[in-house]
Design a protein around this motif. Sequence first.
Motif: not given
Length: 377
Positions: A56-62, A150-154, A173-181
């Motif tokens: 998830c850390t990598d997804a947030l960094e992306m 908006v980036i959801e930390d999901a 995870g579908t509401i913001g521009d991006l999301a990370a699981f």
Amino acid sequence: MKIPFNKPYLSGNETKYIEDAVKSGKISGNGKYTQQCQAFFEKRYNIKKTLLTTSCTDALEMAAILINIQPGDEVIMPSYTFVSTANAFVLRGAKIIFADSRENHPNIDETKIESLITEKTKAIVPVHYAGISCEMDTIMDLAKKYNLYVIEDAAQAIDSYYTDREGARKPLGTIGDLAAFSFHETKNIISGEGGLLAINNEKFIVRAEIIWEKGTNRSSFFRGEVDKYGWVDIGSSFLPSEIVAAFLWAQLENLEQIQTVRKTHWEKYYNNLYDWAQSNEIELPNVPTYATNNAHMFYLVCKDLEQRTTVLEYLKQNEILAVFHYISLHESPFYREKHCGNTLTQSDKFTDQLLRLPLYYEVDTDEVIKKLKQLWK
């Protein structure tokens, strides 16, 4: 430890699919199992594009790269969260502006966000703590008003939903521009380490795939869209191996069964500890009417630090491992001097008073409940 805090659950086909991936001769990533996992999320939750990541850390960094975070940009997020939520943006040079939690839940207090917005604000990062949704209508309204991402930390929020003010039920995870699981071993669905970037804003789809493939257009090449590939953007090695994806696929196949069992454990904790908690001034988890509960976590909010310490030590003596959770990031050694100074009373409360009980597929909730009730009659 008689009852550990967490125990990874094997659904049955993990090793079978890993063996299949190895025998296929393709284990480096973006093969059959990667594509099956991504398609699962896109179809089940109606996400425009997903990319498996090593964490998830990598997804947030992306996500931080995709929204083009630059030195001096400001990003608003809760202080009561894991360090990865902030690190992803700090690595790009952002200044983190911490908002307080709600009084009745560790999630970000949406009413405290607008006063923190400045001309330098680039994004809001709501964290769906314990798989319970933040109040997303207000957050999305603010993003639209001030032209913010908006980036959801999901990380904890797989298979959980938000009902908006119009009555629409939306997967987190579908509401913001991006999301990370996250698929870390402590999550509902696991692959040891692993994550996923959800892309809901179509303008990020093409570039996300390039960043994911180390800054190259390699994926386009393999699809026959270009006759050769090369270095076209910044990026890194964010995609996981097929071995990780094969393990994850076995878990996703059993998502509904895993969720049903976890929810049963959660409800047993809640129903059997309700009176005990009230009599000892302990708060149980609050699920707002707009949110669903995915049973990621069951926590207690003790009346003070002393009470929490007593409960933790008592359970440990009885071979039950319960843990406290985050130390609010605004009080961390790394960021304390950088914090803008706003008082975060509720974040501090959860730092001192929140306690997590063991919750996993095979947990003996009866034993945990019995021991807690023996602590104070």
